[in-house]
Design an enzyme around this catalytic site. Structure first.
Site, PDB file in Angstrom:
ATOM      1  N   ASP A 150      -9.113   3.183   1.598  1.00  0.00           N
ATOM      2  CA  ASP A 150      -8.034   3.614   2.480  1.00  0.00           C
ATOM      3  C   ASP A 150      -8.621   4.223   3.749  1.00  0.00           C
ATOM      4  OD1 ASP A 150      -5.705   4.490   3.663  1.00  0.00           O
ATOM      5  OD2 ASP A 150      -5.115   5.812   2.013  1.00  0.00           O
ATOM      6  N   CYS A 162       0.873  -1.182   0.000  1.00  0.00           N
ATOM      7  CA  CYS A 162       0.000   0.000   0.000  1.00  0.00           C
ATOM      8  C   CYS A 162       0.912   1.236   0.000  1.00  0.00           C
ATOM      9  CB  CYS A 162      -1.000  -0.025   1.155  1.00  0.00           C
ATOM     10  SG  CYS A 162      -0.298   0.148   2.798  1.00  0.00           S
ATOM     11  N   THR A 163       0.422   2.342   0.482  1.00  0.00           N
ATOM     12  CA  THR A 163       1.203   3.580   0.427  1.00  0.00           C
ATOM     13  C   THR A 163       2.229   3.660   1.550  1.00  0.00           C
ATOM     14  OG1 THR A 163      -0.694   4.687  -0.575  1.00  0.00           O
ATOM     15  CG2 THR A 163       1.052   6.101   0.273  1.00  0.00           C
ATOM     16  N   GLY A 164       1.764   3.729   2.787  1.00  0.00           N
ATOM     17  CA  GLY A 164       2.665   3.943   3.918  1.00  0.00           C
ATOM     18  C   GLY A 164       2.968   2.715   4.739  1.00  0.00           C
ATOM     19  N   ASN A 165       2.330   1.581   4.420  1.00  0.00           N
ATOM     20  CA  ASN A 165       2.539   0.321   5.133  1.00  0.00           C
ATOM     21  C   ASN A 165       2.203   0.438   6.621  1.00  0.00           C
ATOM     22  OD1 ASN A 165       5.250  -1.937   5.896  1.00  0.00           O
ATOM     23  ND2 ASN A 165       3.244  -2.497   5.133  1.00  0.00           N
ATOM     24  N   THR A 166       1.116   1.167   6.908  1.00  0.00           N
ATOM     25  CA  THR A 166       0.668   1.270   8.304  1.00  0.00           C
ATOM     26  C   THR A 166      -0.800   0.900   8.488  1.00  0.00           C
ATOM     27  OG1 THR A 166       0.136   3.625   8.093  1.00  0.00           O
ATOM     28  CG2 THR A 166       2.352   3.069   8.909  1.00  0.00           C
ATOM     29  N   CYS A 167      -1.558   0.729   7.408  1.00  0.00           N
ATOM     30  CA  CYS A 167      -2.995   0.435   7.527  1.00  0.00           C
ATOM     31  C   CYS A 167      -3.384  -0.813   6.742  1.00  0.00           C
ATOM     32  CB  CYS A 167      -3.837   1.625   7.063  1.00  0.00           C
ATOM     33  SG  CYS A 167      -3.546   3.156   7.961  1.00  0.00           S
ATOM     34  N   ARG A 168      -3.613  -0.647   5.446  1.00  0.00           N
ATOM     35  CA  ARG A 168      -4.169  -1.734   4.638  1.00  0.00           C
ATOM     36  C   ARG A 168      -3.238  -2.924   4.483  1.00  0.00           C
ATOM     37  NH1 ARG A 168      -5.837   2.010  -0.308  1.00  0.00           N
ATOM     38  NH2 ARG A 168      -3.954   3.015   0.457  1.00  0.00           N
TER      39      ARG A 168
END
Length: 143
Positions: A115, A8-14
């Site tokens: 997101d 994903c984008t920041g590797n903190t959620c999805r």
């Protein structure tokens, strides 16, 4: 051994959520990791991600990773949360084209995974509910 990489984008959620779901369900023949195309190294999962995973009986010891050439080479299958993530990977790592799919594309669907970043806990629960059946389909496809 099959190596699955969620991106994903920041590797903190999805992607950490997807990683945790697959890790809980996969057998010994599947290894799973996650990374972000714009991730900072070593950032923990967002508090709401950690809370949702805990509610589902999963520990969250996540530490973010930036997507690297080594991870691209490690992966058998790279599953992104959005078509933008897929395009960014194909642009930066064109040799990975045969193993990069959006998560929904991989399971014969289309569209992006929503997101939850910065939203209330309910949005994170909705993202988990969106991811869980997709991961089950991934697991079925990999076996």
């Amino acid at each position: 051994m099959i190596h699955v990489l969620f991106v994903c984008t920041g590797n903190t959620c999805r992607s950490p959520m997807a990683e945790a779901i697959l890790r809980k369900r996969c057998g010994e023949n599947i290894e799973v990791k996650s990374a972000g195309i714009f991730a900072g190294e070593g950032t923990p999962a967002s508090p709401n991600t950690a809370q949702v995973l805990q509610e589902k009986g999963m520990e969250c010891q996540h530490s973010s990773s930036l997507l690297t050439q080594d991870l691209i080479e490690w992966a058998t299958c790279i599953l992104t949360m959005t078509s933008h993530h897929k395009q960014a990977i194909l642009y930066s790592f064109p040799q990975s084209g045969d193993k990069v799919f959006t998560l929904k594309e991989y399971v014969d669907g289309s569209g992006d995974v929503s997101d939850p970043f910065g939203g209330p806990i309910e949005i994170y629960r909705e993202t988990y509910a969106e991811l869980e059946p997709l991961i089950e389909q991934v697991l079925s496809k990999l076996k």
